[in-house]
Scaffold this motif. Structure first.
Motif, PDB file in Angstrom:
ATOM      1  N   GLU A  65     -12.523   1.846   6.962  1.00 29.67           N
ATOM      2  CA  GLU A  65     -12.580   0.618   6.158  1.00 29.67           C
ATOM      3  C   GLU A  65     -13.746   0.658   5.170  1.00 29.67           C
ATOM      4  O   GLU A  65     -14.814   1.199   5.459  1.00 29.67           O
ATOM      5  CB  GLU A  65     -12.728  -0.602   7.066  1.00 29.67           C
ATOM      6  N   VAL A  66     -13.520   0.067   4.024  1.00 28.13           N
ATOM      7  CA  VAL A  66     -14.586  -0.048   3.027  1.00 28.13           C
ATOM      8  C   VAL A  66     -15.701  -0.931   3.572  1.00 28.13           C
ATOM      9  O   VAL A  66     -15.453  -1.854   4.347  1.00 28.13           O
ATOM     10  CB  VAL A  66     -14.049  -0.627   1.702  1.00 28.13           C
ATOM     11  N   GLU A  97      -9.510  -2.663   3.475  1.00 33.21           N
ATOM     12  CA  GLU A  97      -8.793  -1.497   2.966  1.00 33.21           C
ATOM     13  C   GLU A  97      -9.512  -0.216   3.376  1.00 33.21           C
ATOM     14  O   GLU A  97     -10.681  -0.213   3.745  1.00 33.21           O
ATOM     15  CB  GLU A  97      -8.646  -1.577   1.447  1.00 33.21           C
ATOM     16  N   TYR A  99     -11.585  -2.382  -7.117  1.00 29.64           N
ATOM     17  CA  TYR A  99     -10.238  -1.972  -6.695  1.00 29.64           C
ATOM     18  C   TYR A  99      -9.979  -2.357  -5.241  1.00 29.64           C
ATOM     19  O   TYR A  99      -8.879  -2.736  -4.873  1.00 29.64           O
ATOM     20  CB  TYR A  99     -10.075  -0.464  -6.870  1.00 29.64           C
ATOM     21  N   TYR A 100     -11.009  -2.258  -4.412  1.00 35.96           N
ATOM     22  CA  TYR A 100     -10.816  -2.420  -2.968  1.00 35.96           C
ATOM     23  C   TYR A 100     -10.976  -3.868  -2.522  1.00 35.96           C
ATOM     24  O   TYR A 100     -11.804  -4.604  -3.047  1.00 35.96           O
ATOM     25  CB  TYR A 100     -11.805  -1.537  -2.203  1.00 35.96           C
ATOM     26  N   TYR A 147       0.825  -1.201   0.000  1.00 36.37           N
ATOM     27  CA  TYR A 147       0.000   0.000   0.000  1.00 36.37           C
ATOM     28  C   TYR A 147       0.866   1.260   0.000  1.00 36.37           C
ATOM     29  O   TYR A 147       1.775   1.399   0.830  1.00 36.37           O
ATOM     30  CB  TYR A 147      -0.922   0.011   1.215  1.00 36.37           C
ATOM     31  N   ILE A 191     -10.742   3.867   2.839  1.00 40.21           N
ATOM     32  CA  ILE A 191     -11.293   4.732   1.805  1.00 40.21           C
ATOM     33  C   ILE A 191     -11.661   6.065   2.438  1.00 40.21           C
ATOM     34  O   ILE A 191     -11.966   6.138   3.631  1.00 40.21           O
ATOM     35  CB  ILE A 191     -12.534   4.068   1.156  1.00 40.21           C
ATOM     36  N   GLU A 222     -19.320  -1.050  -0.958  1.00 44.17           N
ATOM     37  CA  GLU A 222     -18.152  -0.569  -1.716  1.00 44.17           C
ATOM     38  C   GLU A 222     -17.328  -1.722  -2.268  1.00 44.17           C
ATOM     39  O   GLU A 222     -16.779  -1.631  -3.369  1.00 44.17           O
ATOM     40  CB  GLU A 222     -17.299   0.335  -0.818  1.00 44.17           C
ATOM     41  N   ARG A 280      -5.275   8.468  -2.754  1.00 40.05           N
ATOM     42  CA  ARG A 280      -4.965   7.088  -2.359  1.00 40.05           C
ATOM     43  C   ARG A 280      -3.777   6.523  -3.120  1.00 40.05           C
ATOM     44  O   ARG A 280      -3.110   5.600  -2.648  1.00 40.05           O
ATOM     45  CB  ARG A 280      -6.182   6.198  -2.573  1.00 40.05           C
TER      46      ARG A 280
END
Length: 620
Positions: free
Chosen positions: A159-160, A175, A170-171, A46, A177, A164, A191
């Motif tokens: 956190e997602v 992860e 993508y996530y 990341y 956001i 989402e 990001r």
């Protein structure tokens, strides 16, 4: 011959199939996802999120290291859960819940098991993690705030959620956001792009090294830095002035539309929503339904604008030709209309006001009469009101402005349809809607809308879409923010209005809050405030409102101040506006008497009054 031809065709087809299969498996990787192979493990790298700076290059948000405990459910072997839970400071019930959630998401993909460990927690755990197969530590960065103000502007990351994860491939689970504010609006820029390494594993689940020599691996791309239009010092000062008060302040640079300050009170320290205590702190803020610190009043709260709206009615009257700067109206403490209805004001009985004196005296009679003349100029009330509505909306009222803020409300500018619905069996007329003439009635505005209206007046007839972004590393700003939007009012009419607003400070309702050597144009406002208590509509203390811009000759700041339950415009909103202007233009305060009164002033007793009633409702 026929047999030879048939055999040749069969051989040719076989060659084509074999060739195509070989190409797909050995050469063409375009549609191949390594994670389709259960023997492949993905390890994500990341990047740091981009930094956020203020308009003067002052750092607002940077990063700090944190560590997540990750889990791949299918790799987990039997373990001493009690010992593991003690190390992580979680209960065994939490362990089961988190593990099951990870299995539901994916048995083969990594999920965050315990997020955001501190450095000291990481130091304690790193040597012991080898005992717990299927779990590993992954480093990531969290936000580090260099300011305790501007939480509503900056937003936060978390956190997602499940939605989402489903809507954005993508996530991955766990992860982070951007939520609210700049973090949300500019998420993709801040990001960056995460990197990934694919690891080949054997049948004993041992790492064999990089999959296919790393051909599918990617490097992380760090998030871009951005500069926002907020002035860190002015934002912090505005929040200090609003301590123990509720409301909003929005300050705009008229020449650019850049938002200099966007204060929502009460607020909170953005650092509260970082780290393992984030969820606990968020719940505490969210459940505070009385003060509502998470509610961004600067863009969400819809208030009647009160007397500042008289300025706009005056401009519409001038444009429509129903008044000029010499038109006079005699006032007898207010305006009488309908059957024994009366809108009182502070003019002495028998006062003869022209446009300028009506502005600085805030005469209800003058501007109610002007509104009536606008509506009655046309053959029908519907046509007259629609003309008035179109003028008002050209100042950005009654809409979302097209800004780059993460939230907001449209406010309300009533049109003919509004009253046709309200009075289906009654032919309404100008006097039915006369409260619009003094900024009450069905009109609702947000602080940012009223600040934008003020900027349009400061510019003598145009504005730039209010925006929060000033610069993005390596990119240009959306041209929507650099293109002027023109109102329907001719430029020649603004000088008379500005002269009246200047007199508000010189000899009108704001004369007590003048700042030496700074020419300020402004307008006080007092808006009625109602709520329901035990099912009854009850009037509470009025809201204090003020709009202003300065210097008059070369405007550099335009702002709107709303203070809920603040009594009248000159009591709280006007002093706060004057202090904000001096702070921005001079960097210091000479009116220390005003400053002391605002810093020490509290309206908490006012806010305690309606607590036994239903949820707060502002003049709906």
């Amino acid at each position: 011959m026929r047999k030879l031809l048939l055999a040749s065709i069969i051989i040719l087809i076989a060659i084509v199939y074999i060739g195509r299969l070989s190409y797909l498996q050995l050469i063409d990787n375009s549609n191949q996802n390594p994670l389709d192979d259960t023997a492949i493990k993905a390890v994500y790298d990341y990047p740091e999120r981009g930094y956020i700076y203020d308009r003067n290059g002052e750092l607002l948000v940077s990063n700090q290291p944190a560590y997540d405990i990750m889990v791949i459910p299918k790799d987990v072997k039997p373990l001493d859960t009690l010992e593991f839970c003690n190390l992580l400071n979680i209960t065994q019930e939490d362990f089961v819940k988190k593990y099951n959630k990870a299995r539901v998401y994916s048995p083969r993909l990594p999920s965050v098991f315990v997020p955001q460990l501190s450095k000291s927690e990481y130091a304690t755990l790193q040597e012991k993690m080898r005992k717990y197969e299927g779990f590993y530590i992954q480093k990531r960065s969290l936000r580090h705030y260099q300011t305790s103000s501007g939480a509503n502007v900056l937003g936060y990351i978390s956190e997602v959620n499940d939605y989402e994860l489903k809507s954005n491939p993508y996530y991955q689970s766990g992860e982070l956001i951007g939520r609210n504010g700049v973090e949300r609006v500019y998420e993709e820029i801040l990001r960056g792009q995460k990197g990934v390494k694919f690891i080949q594993k054997d049948r004993f689940n041992r790492d064999l090294g990089s999959y296919k020599g790393g051909v599918f691996d990617t490097l992380p791309v760090q998030g871009k830095d951005i500069a926002i239009t907020i002035d860190k010092v002015l934002q912090s000062y505005g929040e200090k002035l609003m301590v123990n008060k509720r409301g909003g302040i929005v300050a705009i640079e008229p020449k650019t539309g850049e938002i200099l300050a966007m204060v929502s009170a009460p607020s909170y320290d953005p650092a509260l929503l970082v780290g393992r205590q984030r969820s606990k702190n968020y719940s505490r803020l969210y459940l505070d339904s009385i003060a509502n610190p998470l509610y961004d009043r600067s863009v969400l709260a819809e208030y009647p604008p009160g007397s500042p709206f008289k300025i706009l009615n005056g401009l519409i009257g001038l444009e429509e030709g129903v008044i000029d700067e010499h038109t006079t109206v005699r006032c007898y403490h207010g305006y009488r209309y309908g059957r024994n209805r009366f809108m009182g004001c502070h003019c002495a009985s028998g006062t003869l006001n022209d446009f300028q004196s009506a502005t600085y005296r805030s005469c209800n009679a003058y501007f109610a009469d002007t509104y009536k003349k606008i509506i009655e100029k046309y053959p029908s009330p519907e046509k007259g009101l629609q003309t008035w509505t179109n003028h008002a909306k050209s100042f950005g009222l009654g809409g979302y402005l097209g800004n780059d803020l993460s939230t907001g409300r449209a406010g309300r500018i009533p049109d003919s349809a509004t009253y046709n619905r309200a009075y289906p069996d009654f032919q309404w007329r100008a006097e039915t809607t006369i409260s619009n003439g003094i900024g009450q009635g069905e009109i609702l505005t947000t602080p940012i809308q009223l600040a934008n209206m003020t900027a349009a007046i400061a510019n003598r007839g145009h504005y730039y879409t209010p925006h929060i972004i000033k610069n993005i590393e390596g990119e240009t700003i959306d041209e929507n923010f650099t293109t002027p939007k023109h109102t329907t009012i001719s430029k020649r009419h603004f000088d008379d209005v500005v002269l009246g607003m200047w007199d508000v400070y010189k000899r009108g309702t704001a004369r007590s809050v003048q700042v030496d050597s700074i020419n300020i144009a402004g307008k006080t406002g007092t808006a009625e405030n109602f709520t329901k208590i035990d099912g009854k509509r009850t009037q509470l203390t009025d809201h204090s409102i003020f709009i202003a811009f300065a210097p008059v000759e070369n405007p550099k700041i335009a702002l709107a101040v709303f203070v809920e339950n603040g009594y009248w415009g000159s009591r709280y909103a006007a002093p706060i506006a004057s202090l904000m202007i001096e702070k921005y233009l001079r960097g210091k305060i000479t009116r220390t008497d005003l400053e002391r009164r605002m810093l020490e002033g509290s309206l908490e007793n006012e806010y305690a009054k309606p607590l036994s009633g239903e949820p707060f409702e502002i003049n709906r």
